[in-house]
Design an enzyme around this catalytic site. Structure first.
Site, PDB file in Angstrom:
ATOM      1  N   ARG A  58     -62.993  38.361 150.072  1.00  0.00           N
ATOM      2  CA  ARG A  58     -63.309  39.300 148.995  1.00  0.00           C
ATOM      3  C   ARG A  58     -63.126  38.596 147.661  1.00  0.00           C
ATOM      4  O   ARG A  58     -62.202  37.810 147.484  1.00  0.00           O
ATOM      5  CB  ARG A  58     -62.427  40.548 149.075  1.00  0.00           C
ATOM      6  CG  ARG A  58     -60.956  40.273 148.971  1.00  0.00           C
ATOM      7  CD  ARG A  58     -60.144  41.558 148.972  1.00  0.00           C
ATOM      8  NE  ARG A  58     -60.110  42.175 150.284  1.00  0.00           N
ATOM      9  CZ  ARG A  58     -59.422  43.283 150.558  1.00  0.00           C
ATOM     10  NH1 ARG A  58     -58.720  43.884 149.608  1.00  0.00           N
ATOM     11  NH2 ARG A  58     -59.412  43.803 151.764  1.00  0.00           N
ATOM     12  N   ASP A  60     -62.958  39.279 143.400  1.00  0.00           N
ATOM     13  CA  ASP A  60     -62.662  40.349 142.458  1.00  0.00           C
ATOM     14  C   ASP A  60     -63.789  40.536 141.449  1.00  0.00           C
ATOM     15  O   ASP A  60     -64.745  39.758 141.398  1.00  0.00           O
ATOM     16  CB  ASP A  60     -61.351  40.047 141.725  1.00  0.00           C
ATOM     17  CG  ASP A  60     -60.146  40.097 142.646  1.00  0.00           C
ATOM     18  OD1 ASP A  60     -60.187  40.849 143.637  1.00  0.00           O
ATOM     19  OD2 ASP A  60     -59.167  39.377 142.373  1.00  0.00           O
ATOM     20  N   TYR A 120     -62.233  26.520 145.944  1.00  0.00           N
ATOM     21  CA  TYR A 120     -62.526  27.250 144.707  1.00  0.00           C
ATOM     22  C   TYR A 120     -62.578  26.280 143.533  1.00  0.00           C
ATOM     23  O   TYR A 120     -61.875  25.263 143.514  1.00  0.00           O
ATOM     24  CB  TYR A 120     -61.441  28.289 144.412  1.00  0.00           C
ATOM     25  CG  TYR A 120     -61.520  29.552 145.229  1.00  0.00           C
ATOM     26  CD1 TYR A 120     -62.214  30.671 144.766  1.00  0.00           C
ATOM     27  CD2 TYR A 120     -60.878  29.647 146.464  1.00  0.00           C
ATOM     28  CE1 TYR A 120     -62.271  31.844 145.508  1.00  0.00           C
ATOM     29  CE2 TYR A 120     -60.930  30.817 147.214  1.00  0.00           C
ATOM     30  CZ  TYR A 120     -61.633  31.902 146.724  1.00  0.00           C
ATOM     31  OH  TYR A 120     -61.691  33.067 147.458  1.00  0.00           O
ATOM     32  N   ARG A 205     -56.176  32.383 140.650  1.00  0.00           N
ATOM     33  CA  ARG A 205     -56.059  32.743 139.241  1.00  0.00           C
ATOM     34  C   ARG A 205     -54.609  32.673 138.770  1.00  0.00           C
ATOM     35  O   ARG A 205     -54.326  32.325 137.616  1.00  0.00           O
ATOM     36  CB  ARG A 205     -56.649  34.133 139.015  1.00  0.00           C
ATOM     37  CG  ARG A 205     -58.164  34.164 139.200  1.00  0.00           C
ATOM     38  CD  ARG A 205     -58.691  35.573 139.355  1.00  0.00           C
ATOM     39  NE  ARG A 205     -58.441  36.370 138.158  1.00  0.00           N
ATOM     40  CZ  ARG A 205     -58.655  37.682 138.092  1.00  0.00           C
ATOM     41  NH1 ARG A 205     -59.108  38.340 139.159  1.00  0.00           N
ATOM     42  NH2 ARG A 205     -58.419  38.337 136.979  1.00  0.00           N
TER      43      ARG A 205
END
Length: 258
Positions: A58, A60, A120, A205
């Site tokens: 998932r 955000d 990422y 993050r």
């Protein structure tokens, strides 16, 4: 549109990319548009049956994916050419979602659980740039990239990353194996690359936000190590904005294919 009342026994993977600016993340949620919802509608319309895709993870609100996988099931009676389906989907979907590939896999293959690693990228721009508004975080202060890379190496010493996890998640463990973590200075932008076997909610993050604290001189290397050892989210830095984050690559074993 007809509903499926029989057993599903063919599974397909869809490889796609999307710009997350206009979406409230990947996963379906009430009263908000998501990538999963848009893809479900497109597939259900084209295949003339109810389709519910399952994503590899998932993302955000505002987060992008340059590489993302989803799978769906159809009955053996539903037949189609994978290349033609990809073509039709790209004509049907909005401009910010692109299908790269559709292919059949083993019945039990799973986009989330069979992934062996994820990568990422996080992008920071040093200068005001109107063309990076939706893909980079503008940082208004100088950062010591060398110190940030020294701190990033500390991540390899640990497996429990509770300090970088969103609170009150439903995962059974906060352990992750990090394979890569490094910053690159490309002149007017910084790019953080991190690869691991799995990631916790909000983990990238939070890591970036804490490494930026090191780069600003507000935290030293020992402080960074103690943040991880504390297993306390409140000790880490703030989460950086989502629009600078890209899910860039997902690894699967060859054995998933049919």
């Amino acid at each position: 549109m007809k509903e499926k009342l029989y057993d599903l026994n063919k599974r397909y993977f869809i490889r796609l990319s999307y710009k997350g600016t206009n979406y409230h993340g990947w996963q379906i949620q009430p009263n908000a548009i998501t990538v999963q919802e848009v893809l479900n509608k497109a597939l259900s319309t084209i295949l003339n049956c109810e389709i519910n895709v399952v994503g590899c993870g998932r993302t955000d609100t505002g987060v992008h994916a340059s590489d993302f996988y989803a799978h769906f099931d159809v009955d053996e009676q539903v037949t189609f050419d994978c290349d033609k389906l990809s073509f039709r989907l790209n004509r049907f979907l909005p401009h910010d979602i692109a299908i790269k590939q559709t292919f059949q896999v083993r019945e039990e293959a799973h986009t989330r659980f069979d992934a062996t690693a994820r990568t990422y990228h996080y992008f920071i721009t040093k200068n005001k740039n109107p063309f990076r508004l939706e893909s980079h975080w503008k940082v208004p202060y100088e950062l010591d990239v060398q110190k940030m890379n020294e701190a990033a190496k500390i991540l390899f010493e640990f497996e429990d990353f509770t300090s970088f996890s969103k609170l009150h998640t439903d995962v059974k463990t906060n352990n992750c194996k990090i394979y890569q973590a490094e910053w690159k200075d490309n002149g007017d932008e910084l790019v953080f690359t991190v690869k691991a076997d799995r990631f916790l909610r909000n983990m990238v993050r939070a890591i970036v936000g804490t490494l930026v604290e090191v780069g600003r001189g507000k935290m030293n290397l020992e402080d960074f190590r103690q943040v991880i050892e504390s297993k306390n989210r409140s000790n880490a830095g703030s989460s950086v904005p989502g629009h600078g984050l890209f899910l860039a690559e997902i690894d699967y074993p060859e054995s998933i294919r049919n």
